[in-house]
Design an enzyme around this catalytic site. Structure first.
Site, mmCIF file in Angstrom:
data_model
loop_
_atom_site.group_PDB
_atom_site.id
_atom_site.type_symbol
_atom_site.label_atom_id
_atom_site.label_comp_id
_atom_site.label_asym_id
_atom_site.label_seq_id
_atom_site.Cartn_x
_atom_site.Cartn_y
_atom_site.Cartn_z
ATOM 1 N N ASP A 122 -4.273 1.622 2.684
ATOM 2 C CA ASP A 122 -2.901 2.002 3.048
ATOM 3 C C ASP A 122 -2.495 1.402 4.388
ATOM 4 O O ASP A 122 -1.333 1.027 4.589
ATOM 5 C CB ASP A 122 -2.720 3.525 3.034
ATOM 6 C CG ASP A 122 -3.582 4.246 4.067
ATOM 7 O OD1 ASP A 122 -4.270 3.575 4.859
ATOM 8 O OD2 ASP A 122 -3.573 5.490 4.067
ATOM 9 N N GLY A 123 -3.456 1.280 5.299
ATOM 10 C CA GLY A 123 -3.154 0.650 6.581
ATOM 11 C C GLY A 123 -2.799 -0.819 6.422
ATOM 12 O O GLY A 123 -1.902 -1.336 7.098
ATOM 13 N N ASP A 163 -1.829 10.314 7.022
ATOM 14 C CA ASP A 163 -3.132 9.657 6.979
ATOM 15 C C ASP A 163 -4.174 10.454 7.755
ATOM 16 O O ASP A 163 -5.280 10.705 7.265
ATOM 17 C CB ASP A 163 -3.003 8.243 7.553
ATOM 18 C CG ASP A 163 -4.302 7.465 7.465
ATOM 19 O OD1 ASP A 163 -4.748 7.178 6.342
ATOM 20 O OD2 ASP A 163 -4.879 7.140 8.519
ATOM 21 N N ASP A 212 -8.116 4.707 2.425
ATOM 22 C CA ASP A 212 -7.657 4.954 3.789
ATOM 23 C C ASP A 212 -7.462 3.638 4.536
ATOM 24 O O ASP A 212 -6.569 3.518 5.381
ATOM 25 C CB ASP A 212 -8.673 5.837 4.521
ATOM 26 C CG ASP A 212 -8.241 6.154 5.942
ATOM 27 O OD1 ASP A 212 -7.019 6.263 6.175
ATOM 28 O OD2 ASP A 212 -9.114 6.291 6.815
ATOM 29 N N ASP A 260 -7.397 12.514 6.259
ATOM 30 C CA ASP A 260 -8.744 12.178 6.739
ATOM 31 C C ASP A 260 -9.473 13.410 7.244
ATOM 32 O O ASP A 260 -10.616 13.680 6.875
ATOM 33 C CB ASP A 260 -8.662 11.147 7.871
ATOM 34 C CG ASP A 260 -8.234 9.778 7.386
ATOM 35 O OD1 ASP A 260 -8.286 9.540 6.165
ATOM 36 O OD2 ASP A 260 -7.851 8.954 8.234
ATOM 37 N N ARG A 285 0.862 -2.621 7.390
ATOM 38 C CA ARG A 285 1.040 -3.799 8.245
ATOM 39 C C ARG A 285 1.641 -4.966 7.462
ATOM 40 O O ARG A 285 2.489 -5.698 7.983
ATOM 41 C CB ARG A 285 -0.309 -4.209 8.850
ATOM 42 C CG ARG A 285 -0.874 -3.201 9.839
ATOM 43 C CD ARG A 285 -2.134 -3.719 10.505
ATOM 44 N NE ARG A 285 -3.230 -3.890 9.551
ATOM 45 C CZ ARG A 285 -4.085 -2.931 9.215
ATOM 46 N NH1 ARG A 285 -3.963 -1.724 9.739
ATOM 47 N NH2 ARG A 285 -5.062 -3.170 8.360
ATOM 48 N N SER A 323 4.895 4.145 9.655
ATOM 49 C CA SER A 323 5.817 5.235 9.961
ATOM 50 C C SER A 323 5.060 6.384 10.611
ATOM 51 O O SER A 323 3.844 6.531 10.432
ATOM 52 C CB SER A 323 6.506 5.731 8.683
ATOM 53 O OG SER A 323 5.553 6.281 7.778
#
Length: 215
Positions: free
Chosen positions: A48-49, A66, A45, A70, A53, A59
């Site tokens: 992917d962030g 996401d 999690d 979660d 960036r 998107s």
């Protein structure tokens, strides 16, 4: 297929869903494997962030994917814990708070024209600003929350047992486990307070929107 579906962070999101499916499929037969897979999904999690960036691949679809991943994974784990512990209602309340808080925040952000539900710079609450504005603090709270639930899952008996009894038993474990448990408990508590504040702040934003629209 639009390219956004193939963004790296979104592909990681699909992978997280698969991991969670496998994790919950074996949760009763292999608790250790479940804990490992669930934690891997949780770590991804954050990964992917970073990719979003790094490669400028943020998107709206990815943000929704996401958050849904979660919330669903946490909800499923809380539902499991409600079956293992007495009173199970505690975990169902936490489940409801988690979903309600984030849904209100997501929707109020949409009404305000914000591109992210994490944009809270205009809110007057310092804890909410700290939570979303300082990544290490947010990471501590989120990791603490998920790790605490995993610990409770691993220590749960097959039969329904008292939550207080298990917590007391954990405090009699090795100093390292006790330290981890207490640390995660603190982070968990802060996150629940943040959820309550977030829900109230977002609800107020929705009411303000209604008042402006009625004029």
């Amino acid at each position: 297929m639009p390219p956004v579906y193939l963004y790296i962070p979104n592909i990681i999101g699909y992978f997280r869903i698969i991991i969670n499916f496998i994790a919950f499929a074996v949760c009763y037969s292999n608790k250790a494997l479940f804990a490992i897979l669930y934690f891997i999904s949780f770590v991804l999690d954050g990964v992917d962030g970073w990719f979003a960036r790094k490669f400028n691949q943020a998107s709206t679809f990815g943000a929704v994917l996401d958050m849904v991943t979660d919330r669903v994974s946490t909800a499923c784990l809380l539902a499991l814990l409600s079956q293992f512990y007495r009173p199970g209602l505690v975990f169902l309340i936490l489940l409801g708070l988690d979903i309600t808080s984030h849904w209100f925040q997501m929707y109020s952000s949409f009404l305000s024209g914000k591109t992210s539900h994490k944009d809270v710079k205009h809110t007057g609450n310092w804890l909410l600003k700290l939570y979303y504005g300082y990544r290490p603090f947010m990471a501590f709270c989120c990791v603490s929350c998920e790790v605490l639930y995993i610990i409770l899952f691993l220590f749960a008996d097959d039969k329904s047992t008292s939550l207080l009894s298990v917590c007391g038993g954990i405090l009699n474990q090795s100093p390292l486990i006790v330290l981890m448990f207490v640390s995660t408990l603190i982070g968990w508590a802060v996150k629940q307070v943040t959820n309550i504040i977030q829900m109230k702040t977002a609800a107020n934003a929705c009411v303000v929107y209604d008042l402006k629209r009625s004029k």
